[in-house]
Design an enzyme around this catalytic site. Structure first.
Site, PDB file in Angstrom:
ATOM      1  N   TYR A 104      75.924 -35.315   9.832  1.00  0.00           N
ATOM      2  CA  TYR A 104      76.098 -35.262   8.377  1.00  0.00           C
ATOM      3  C   TYR A 104      75.487 -36.517   7.770  1.00  0.00           C
ATOM      4  CZ  TYR A 104      78.505 -35.149   3.827  1.00  0.00           C
ATOM      5  OH  TYR A 104      78.802 -35.138   2.481  1.00  0.00           O
ATOM      6  N   ASP A 150      71.382 -43.466  10.599  1.00  0.00           N
ATOM      7  CA  ASP A 150      72.410 -43.362   9.570  1.00  0.00           C
ATOM      8  C   ASP A 150      73.671 -44.011  10.138  1.00  0.00           C
ATOM      9  OD1 ASP A 150      74.296 -42.782   7.703  1.00  0.00           O
ATOM     10  OD2 ASP A 150      73.895 -40.619   7.614  1.00  0.00           O
ATOM     11  N   LYS A 159      80.553 -46.851   3.584  1.00  0.00           N
ATOM     12  CA  LYS A 159      81.924 -46.994   4.084  1.00  0.00           C
ATOM     13  C   LYS A 159      82.378 -48.458   4.246  1.00  0.00           C
ATOM     14  CE  LYS A 159      82.162 -42.252   5.392  1.00  0.00           C
ATOM     15  NZ  LYS A 159      81.190 -41.333   5.913  1.00  0.00           N
TER      16      LYS A 159
END
Ligand SMILES: *Cc1c(COP(=O)(O)O)cnc(C)c1O
Length: 427
Positions: free
Chosen positions: A142, A237, A265
């Site tokens: 994702y 990522d 995050k």
């Protein structure tokens, strides 16, 4: 009706599905979502007066536990000077300097407001830099909700992707090629079939978003070599793994240098922050030093930078954080394995540092097809059985759990106990 149930009923009339991000709705595990009132250290408190030991930690950012004092302090200090200027600040310079110091491959960096923004911008940059349109991603990885990334695999690896969501055009899907994670040959075939057309290969170097899945030995290096050979940019990522698997992320841990890295995050300490960075000559293509446009009204927001800086500074100056997380992780997983043996269960546990997933399948999980063999109704019952015992897990089988330094030995023992009892109840 509990307060959470009342709030959810009302929310459903006002917000699509009652939530501002789909997985929060508990659709994959049944029951109603808990509405969270506050959190401190390893604990979440809901609107109904319950306390939970939690293993989501805002999907990663709360690596030092909730309301961590130095971060709180930094935000309290920052809000005295107004909340946003839309002009450069000292903190952005300090932030960039620190990220470049911590993340091995990053020589220049641009701040954005979310992981989604970071991956969208990195992909545009890779296309601008290479002059090519196509991109390879892996099934089950994702990268936020940008159109180009919402593509599932076709039935064969050479077939073009089909959109995962209505609203993503077929034209967009044509430029996204997908391969199974850990399958170097599939990547090689895609590259051969699309010679000189692929701008980038993007992946989560350790996957969190199909559950925790580790790269097999040689996979990351193999991708690095394939990208070098074909002048393709390798994008890690590291929105989940950055500042978590090591202070320099998965790239430090595995010793692989991607061309571009996306972050999110942890980097915001709980505030909405993302970043992308990498080799200087590539980053210099970004506007205004280069022609690839990317902007943001609230990018580098001073409150968000203060929270992120306090978080990263702490991580940079306290390497023992990572030793502690390794120990906590090993201790938890050892406990889980002992329980599984005791109960005669052969479920798969994938684990690295402070990330883990207990997969309800006996098959080793090294890609999305493996992950999909899990018994999902069983996971739903297990989730509820854990909740009943005061442990708040991610409400989906296809997620990694995240440990924090706020967990003590006692909490770990409590989680191991709850896990064993929950499994006994649901099997
Ligand atoms: C969470 C996540 C994103 C998206 O970040 P948002 O801040 O939710 O937009 C992108 N990539 C990975 C690997 C993620 O885990």
């Amino acid at each position: 009706m509990t307060t959470s149930e009342q709030l959810f009923e009302k929310a459903k009339t006002l917000i699509p599905g009652g939530v501002n991000s789909p997985v929060r709705a508990f659709r994959a595990v049944g029951g109603n979502p808990l509405f969270i009132k506050s959190a401190k250290g390893p604990y979440l408190f809901d609107e109904d007066g319950n306390r939970y030991i939690e293993l989501i930690n805002s999907w990663g950012p709360m690596i030092l536990g909730h309301a961590f004092e130095p971060v709180e302090e930094a935000v309290r200090e920052a809000i005295q000077h107004s909340f946003s200027f839309g002009a450069p600040t000292r903190k952005e310079v300090e932030m960039a300097e620190l990220i470049i110091e911590m993340v091995p491959s990053v020589e220049k960096v641009r701040m954005v407001n979310s992981g989604t923004e970071a991956t969208m911008a990195a992909l545009r940059l890779a296309r601008g830099y290479t002059g090519r349109d196509k991109m390879i991603k892996f099934e089950g990885c994702y990268h936020g909700h940008g159109d180009s990334f919402l593509i599932a695999a076709g039935s064969g690896v050479i077939t073009m992707g089909t959109p995962d969501s209505p609203g993503v055009t077929r034209a967009t899907a044509l430029d996204t090629l997908t391969a199974p994670f850990n399958d170097l040959q599939a990547v090689e075939r895609l590259i051969d079939a699309n010679a000189n057309q692929i701008a980038a290969v993007i992946l989560e170097p350790v996957v969190g978003n199909m559950g925790c899945v580790l790269p097999e030995p040689g996979f990351l290096q193999g991708l690095r070599d394939l990208c070098d050979k074909n002048a393709i940019l390798l994008i890690f990522d590291e929105v989940m793994t950055g500042f978590r698997l090591a202070k320099g992320g998965a790239q430090e841990r595995f010793g692989i240098r991607p061309d571009l890295t996306t972050m999110g995050k942890i980097i915001g300490g709980g505030m909405p922050v993302g970043a992308y960075g990498g080799r200087r000559e590539i980053m210099d293509m970004v506007s205004p030093s280069g022609p690839v446009y990317q902007a943001g009204t609230l990018s580098g927001n001073p409150i968000a930078m203060s929270a992120g800086l306090a978080m990263l500074r702490y991580l940079n100056e306290h390497p023992e954080v990572y030793t502690q997380l390794e120990t906590t992780g090993s201790r938890l997983i050892d406990g889980f394995r002992t329980s599984l043996t005791k109960l005669g269960l052969d479920f798969t546990i994938n684990h690295l540092g402070s990330m883990y997933t207990l997969f309800m399948t006996e098959r080793p999980v090294s890609n999305f097809v493996d992950a999909k063999t899990c018994d999902l109704p069983l996971f739903g019952r297990y989730f509820q059985a854990m909740l009943k015992r005061g442990i708040y897990l991610a409400p989906s089988q296809f997620e990694s759990l995240f440990l924090s330094t706020a967990l003590t030995g006692e909490h770990i023992d409590q989680i191991i106990w709850a896990n064993e009892e929950a499994l006994k109840e649901v099997i």
